[in-house]
Design an enzyme around this catalytic site. Sequence first.
Site, short mmCIF file in Angstrom:
data_model
loop_
_atom_site.label_atom_id
_atom_site.label_comp_id
_atom_site.label_asym_id
_atom_site.label_seq_id
_atom_site.Cartn_x
_atom_site.Cartn_y
_atom_site.Cartn_z
N GLY A 162 0.81 -1.21 0.00
CA GLY A 162 0.00 0.00 0.00
C GLY A 162 0.84 1.26 0.00
O GLY A 162 0.62 2.18 -0.79
N GLU A 176 -2.27 -7.26 1.62
CA GLU A 176 -1.44 -7.57 2.79
C GLU A 176 -2.12 -7.11 4.07
O GLU A 176 -1.48 -6.94 5.10
CB GLU A 176 -0.07 -6.89 2.65
N GLY A 189 5.72 -10.95 -16.41
CA GLY A 189 7.15 -10.74 -16.40
C GLY A 189 7.67 -10.19 -17.71
O GLY A 189 7.12 -9.26 -18.29
N ASP A 245 4.63 -3.07 -7.82
CA ASP A 245 4.08 -1.86 -7.21
C ASP A 245 4.19 -0.67 -8.16
O ASP A 245 3.29 0.18 -8.21
CB ASP A 245 4.79 -1.56 -5.89
#
Length: 309
Positions: A40, A138, A220, A251
């Site tokens: 976050g 998370e 990827g 992220d």
Amino acid sequence: MKIAVVGSYGVGLTMRVPRFPAAGETVSGGTFASEHGGKGSNQAIGAARLGASVSLLTAIGHDANGAAARKLWNDEGVADAHVSVVDLPTMVGFIEVDPSGENRIVIAPGALDTLDGDSIEGFRSEIASADILVVSMEIPRSAVAAALRIARESATRTLLNPAPARQLPDDMWGDIDVITPNQTEAPVLLGLSVDHGLDDVALAAALQERTGGAVILTRGGHGALIADADGTRPVPPNAVANVVDTTGAGDAFTAALAVGLAQGASLDRAAEYAAKAGAHAVTIAGVVPSLPTPADLQNPADTQTGATR
């Protein structure tokens, strides 16, 4: 352009060791590093660097790590007025890495475990006024569900980064406008076994059918796949000459995607912009240092190619 982020903050304590110790053994000769982390926080910083007005909801402790987080967000221009400060330690991850790159990770969630529906309710005004809500996983599932539900009630577009992946309840899928799993996370979300036998196109299509929104499956060095009501199509890879560290790529991708969508770019253009951010991130060591600025990327409306990790 306003983005609300609900997710984690934590500190990564990394020890690089000559070899993993056996039970009861002490091994010397390691090197140590402490870094800001939490998806976050990383995504909020990434979006702020790209020009968004960002408000973050997470939970930290009354400790030195929590104070360091506040300084980081202040330095990066992330609004933290709604961050919950509780009488539990700020989340810490302990990471051992051997010379082959193999790692062992133990996480103590601490303050993050206190995030719940009531915490999210206090963030409602920020969600309602945002162009897009970004949520990562998370944090407790109840907080994820509440954030997505409040965004739906507020007519705010939602972007779920499903990491770490776990199966979602049926009633959560309809609150997701855009979901961004990687190749490992996608089958977990669908409840599939390791030997599921589906290729990436089939996985993306299955997820799109589940949510009814849009899926961007990151692959990827092979780029990404978009699946939405118009079908499935690729986001081409962006060649990277020297991969240094892939840790921050996801992220960086999520932050840039949110910025592109908040700016009004099409899903395809926003994904290409995000892919370029991910490709940039792998060329720099560390997560926060790798998050790009506008000078590192093209405007999402002009981007033609991209890549992600």
